[in-house]
Write an enzyme that holds these catalytic residues in place. Structure first.
Site, short mmCIF file in Angstrom:
data_model
loop_
_atom_site.label_atom_id
_atom_site.label_comp_id
_atom_site.label_asym_id
_atom_site.label_seq_id
_atom_site.Cartn_x
_atom_site.Cartn_y
_atom_site.Cartn_z
N CYS A 39 -51.60 0.58 -47.80
CA CYS A 39 -51.80 -0.74 -47.16
C CYS A 39 -53.20 -1.19 -47.55
CB CYS A 39 -51.62 -0.65 -45.66
SG CYS A 39 -53.04 0.10 -44.92
N ARG A 61 -50.26 -9.65 -36.78
CA ARG A 61 -49.65 -8.32 -36.61
C ARG A 61 -50.18 -7.66 -35.33
NH1 ARG A 61 -51.45 -4.61 -40.70
NH2 ARG A 61 -50.39 -3.18 -39.28
N LYS A 67 -50.79 -2.56 -29.25
CA LYS A 67 -49.89 -2.47 -30.42
C LYS A 67 -49.69 -1.00 -30.78
CE LYS A 67 -51.65 -2.92 -34.69
NZ LYS A 67 -51.39 -1.80 -35.60
N ASN A 68 -50.79 -0.24 -30.81
CA ASN A 68 -50.72 1.14 -31.31
C ASN A 68 -50.15 2.12 -30.31
OD1 ASN A 68 -51.64 0.16 -33.67
ND2 ASN A 68 -53.74 0.89 -33.42
N ARG A 74 -52.17 5.53 -47.81
CA ARG A 74 -51.99 6.08 -46.45
C ARG A 74 -51.12 7.34 -46.58
NH1 ARG A 74 -52.95 1.88 -42.74
NH2 ARG A 74 -52.67 3.30 -41.02
N ASP A 81 -61.02 1.05 -35.88
CA ASP A 81 -60.41 -0.27 -35.76
C ASP A 81 -61.38 -1.32 -35.26
OD1 ASP A 81 -57.13 0.93 -34.70
OD2 ASP A 81 -58.16 0.92 -36.62
C1 EPZ Z 1 -53.38 4.90 -36.42
O1 EPZ Z 1 -53.08 4.90 -37.80
C2 EPZ Z 1 -53.50 3.42 -36.04
N1 EPZ Z 1 -52.23 2.75 -36.31
C3 EPZ Z 1 -54.60 2.76 -36.87
O2 EPZ Z 1 -54.73 1.41 -36.43
C4 EPZ Z 1 -55.92 3.49 -36.61
O3 EPZ Z 1 -56.93 2.94 -37.42
C5 EPZ Z 1 -55.74 4.98 -36.92
O4 EPZ Z 1 -54.65 5.52 -36.15
C6 EPZ Z 1 -56.99 5.79 -36.60
O5 EPZ Z 1 -57.31 5.62 -35.25
C7 EPZ Z 1 -51.22 2.88 -35.41
O6 EPZ Z 1 -51.35 3.56 -34.40
C8 EPZ Z 1 -49.96 2.13 -35.70
P1 EPZ Z 1 -54.35 8.53 -38.90
P2 EPZ Z 1 -52.63 6.29 -38.54
O7 EPZ Z 1 -53.12 9.24 -39.25
O8 EPZ Z 1 -51.79 7.07 -37.61
C9 EPZ Z 1 -55.59 10.30 -43.12
C10 EPZ Z 1 -54.87 -0.92 -36.64
O9 EPZ Z 1 -55.73 -1.64 -37.14
N2 EPZ Z 1 -54.28 10.96 -43.11
O10 EPZ Z 1 -55.15 8.98 -37.71
O11 EPZ Z 1 -52.10 5.94 -39.86
C11 EPZ Z 1 -55.44 8.78 -43.30
O12 EPZ Z 1 -55.33 8.48 -44.68
C12 EPZ Z 1 -54.43 0.35 -37.36
O13 EPZ Z 1 -54.30 -1.13 -35.53
C13 EPZ Z 1 -53.99 11.88 -44.10
O14 EPZ Z 1 -54.80 12.16 -44.98
O15 EPZ Z 1 -54.06 6.97 -38.68
C14 EPZ Z 1 -56.71 8.25 -42.71
O16 EPZ Z 1 -57.75 8.34 -43.67
C15 EPZ Z 1 -55.13 0.51 -38.69
N3 EPZ Z 1 -52.76 12.47 -44.11
C16 EPZ Z 1 -57.00 9.22 -41.57
O17 EPZ Z 1 -56.22 10.40 -41.84
C17 EPZ Z 1 -51.82 12.20 -43.15
O18 EPZ Z 1 -50.72 12.79 -43.19
C18 EPZ Z 1 -56.62 8.68 -40.19
O19 EPZ Z 1 -55.25 8.44 -40.23
C19 EPZ Z 1 -52.14 11.26 -42.14
C20 EPZ Z 1 -53.38 10.65 -42.14
#
Ligand code: EPZ
Length: 421
Positions: free
Chosen positions: A119, A402, A24-25, A124, A310
């Site tokens: 979410c 999802r 998915k990701n 986020r 995850d």
């Molecule tokens: C991706 O989310 C995945 N989703 C998530 O999978 C996964 O948990 C995550 O990466 C971490 O591996 C998809 O790929 C669609 P991040 P993403 O940006 O990109 C903070 C699932 O269950 N952050 O690496 O949103 C954020 O709040 C989902 O399949 C900021 O502070 O993850 C979080 O605490 C859930 N500012 C941390 O970084 C930003 O601008 C990691 O977020 C962006 C992120």
């Protein structure tokens, strides 16, 4: 209101083989990247049948990218984009639709999308996405819940350092940089396998990208991209999920169509718990679980290649009945223990204090009514219910759909007593 439920009669051992679907990701950023391809079709094989993928296809069709499913493939054609706005209704359907920002802005020079709601995992933020795109020359205003983004003179390469190796921000920067003028460097880039899958796809389309999988990625902007064929990598979290289902229920399972390397530390960790796991052939994993597992002591979620956030809920389900105490430290998301309150209803012993959760293994869980709180938390309830005494009925299962293709069919095919009602 989601009325469907999963009914699980616990106590049945797992025995058989599951073919793991595409990631998915990876599919989501790949579909976003398809909007960049001005010349010819893209064919994405092994594209999972998930509601998030359906939502991404609806967004593509809305902006004028032809997107249709052909069996396990999705075919896109983006020779002309008619709209640069992702309406709130479609944005709300899928939080990760922020990943369309970089591609739409990079292709059309403008993008309007509603601020992605928080979410189940907490707020986020997208500050890293916005800061990086501004460094590339984008003007981004946040007003009335919308992001108004424009780059009238086109985006330009920049030297970007991420304060956190955000997966989504890394993807958005790459998608914005492939057609930008000049070269973009991303320091402290995310190293998840999905990043390498995205850059492999874009390279096939004529992009010039180096360093995926490392923490420094270089993108040299090009004029135009052309279509290609690509196969989405296997879903490493779905694979980890089914391994944890076997750990909870006991029995033996073969997972095919997987890339064991992408599971990183999950396999050695489950081996220390007493799961007999080995990989064989090009793309298969075998697991055999007999008797009570041992608690793995400490699990800290980290960016790849550390333990994936995850898989935290899934491995917690397996730890609820392991012998001993497991300390979880959730370092990635603020609010990723929502499944704990549901697991407690099954009779386990978990104490949460901030980002730490302490799990004391009990003999056995009891089935009961449960509510899925989010995608991976919901899957953790399924895993826990497989090993529990008695019947569990899980509601709000749209969260699970999802990220898992027909989870009940997959598990029923290996002996679980599970049905959707
Ligand atoms: C991706 O989310 C995945 N989703 C998530 O999978 C996964 O948990 C995550 O990466 C971490 O591996 C998809 O790929 C669609 P991040 P993403 O940006 O990109 C903070 C699932 O269950 N952050 O690496 O949103 C954020 O709040 C989902 O399949 C900021 O502070 O993850 C979080 O605490 C859930 N500012 C941390 O970084 C930003 O601008 C990691 O977020 C962006 C992120």
């Amino acid at each position: 209101m989601d009325t469907q439920k999963l009914m699980i009669v616990g106590g049945k051992r797992i025995e058989g083989e599951i073919r793991v679907h595409g990631a998915k990701n990876s599919a989501l950023p790949l579909l976003s990247a398809a909007a960049l391809i001005a010349d010819g079709e893209c064919i994405l094989h092994n594209c999972p049948r998930l509601t998030d993928v359906d939502a991404a296809c609806r967004i593509l069709n809305h902006i004028g990218v032809k997107c249709k499913r052909d069996g396990s493939s999705v075919i896109t054609a983006a020779d002309n984009i008619t709209c640069h706005e992702v309406p709130v209704k479609l944005m709300r359907e899928m939080r990760s639709s922020i990943v369309f920002l970089g591609a739409v802005l990079g292709r059309t020079g403008q993008c309007r999308l509603s601020f992605p709601g928080g979410c189940e995992l907490g707020p986020r933020p997208i500050d890293l996405h916005i800061a990086a795109l501004r460094e590339m020359g984008a003007e981004i205003r946040e007003e009335h819940g919308y992001l108004e983004c424009s780059a009238p003179d086109g985006l330009k390469g920049a030297d970007i350092s991420l304060t956190f190796p955000s997966v989504g921000a890394t993807e958005n920067i790459i998608l914005a940089a492939v057609l930008a003028k000049g070269t973009t460097l991303i320091h402290n880039a995310a190293r998840e396998p999905e990043i390498a899958d995205l850059t492999e796809f874009l390279t096939k389309c004529g992009a010039k990208i180096k360093g995926a999988g490392s923490d420094v990625i270089t993108v040299e902007g090009v004029e135009k991209l052309h279509g290609c064929e690509h196969s989405v990598i296997p879903d490493r979290i779905a694979a980890a999920t089914y391994l944890c289902c076997a750990a909870c229920a006991g029995g033996e399972l073969v997972l095919s169509g997987v890339n064991a390397e992408h599971l990183g530390v999950v396999i050695p960790l489950m081996q220390t718990m007493g799961c007999r796991i080995y990989t064989f052939g090009r793309d298969s994993i075998y697991i055999n679980v007999r008797g009570r597992l041992k608690a793995p002591l400490t699990i800290r979620t980290m960016p790849y290649p550390g333990f994936p956030t995850d898989a935290q809920a899934l491995i917690m389900a397996a730890c609820t009945c392991a012998d001993g105490i497991t300390v979880f430290v959730e370092n990635i998301f603020e609010n990723r223990y929502r499944h704990v309150s549901e697991l407690l209803r099954m009779g386990c012993s978990i104490k949460v204090e901030g980002k730490v959760a302490i799990v004391q293994g009990v003999k056995r869980l009891s089935g009961t009514e449960l509510v899925a709180t989010d995608l991976r938390g919901g899957a953790a309830l399924v895993a826990a219910a497989l090993g529990a005494e008695g019947v569990s009925v899980i509601s709000e299962i749209h969260h699970i759909d999802r990220g898992y293709e027909n989870i009940e069919q997959a598990l029923r095919s290996v002996g679980a007593d599970i049905k959707r009602k």
